[in-house]
Design a protein around this motif. Structure first.
Motif, short mmCIF file in Angstrom:
data_model
loop_
_atom_site.label_atom_id
_atom_site.label_comp_id
_atom_site.label_asym_id
_atom_site.label_seq_id
_atom_site.Cartn_x
_atom_site.Cartn_y
_atom_site.Cartn_z
N PHE A 1 0.83 -1.20 0.00
CA PHE A 1 0.00 0.00 0.00
C PHE A 1 0.87 1.26 0.00
O PHE A 1 0.59 2.22 -0.72
N GLY A 2 1.93 1.25 0.78
CA GLY A 2 2.83 2.40 0.82
C GLY A 2 3.51 2.65 -0.51
O GLY A 2 3.58 3.79 -0.99
N TRP A 3 4.00 1.59 -1.14
CA TRP A 3 4.68 1.74 -2.43
C TRP A 3 3.71 2.19 -3.52
O TRP A 3 4.04 3.03 -4.37
N VAL A 4 2.51 1.63 -3.51
CA VAL A 4 1.53 2.00 -4.54
C VAL A 4 1.08 3.45 -4.34
O VAL A 4 0.90 4.19 -5.32
N SER A 5 0.93 3.87 -3.10
CA SER A 5 0.56 5.26 -2.84
C SER A 5 1.65 6.22 -3.32
O SER A 5 1.36 7.25 -3.93
N ALA A 6 2.90 5.86 -3.06
CA ALA A 6 4.01 6.70 -3.53
C ALA A 6 4.06 6.73 -5.06
O ALA A 6 4.28 7.79 -5.66
#
Length: 91
Positions: free
Chosen positions: A55-60
């Motif tokens: 989720f963090g990588w996709v948000s970034a």
């Protein structure tokens, strides 16, 4: 960016939109998982940690793609580019 999605119009925002949809879907998974993890804390550690990281990588990636799409638009104002850049840095 793929050449077929560059140019004028909304086509350049497709990748940012798809990534945003993926991030939203992952947030729903995490919401359901957090409810289930209340009864079993080990569940969170073993099952949800990969989703949190993804989720963090996709948000970034969503913010980076949105920044790139806006920066490649010749009609974007410098103020809009600065605002989006600052919001990306805060996230």
């Amino acid at each position: 960016f793929r050449p077929s999605y560059l140019g004028d119009g909304m086509k350049k925002y497709i990748s940012a939109g798809m990534l945003a949809g993926t991030a939203y879907s992952l947030s729903l998974v995490l919401e359901a998982g957090n409810a289930a993890a209340a009864a079993n804390p080990a569940f969170h550690a073993w099952m949800l940690t990969p989703f949190v990281i993804h989720f963090g990588w996709v948000s970034a990636a969503t913010l980076v793609n949105l920044n790139g799409s806006l920066a490649s638009d010749s009609t974007s104002s410098p103020r809009a580019l600065t605002a989006l850049g600052h919001s990306s840095a805060l996230a």
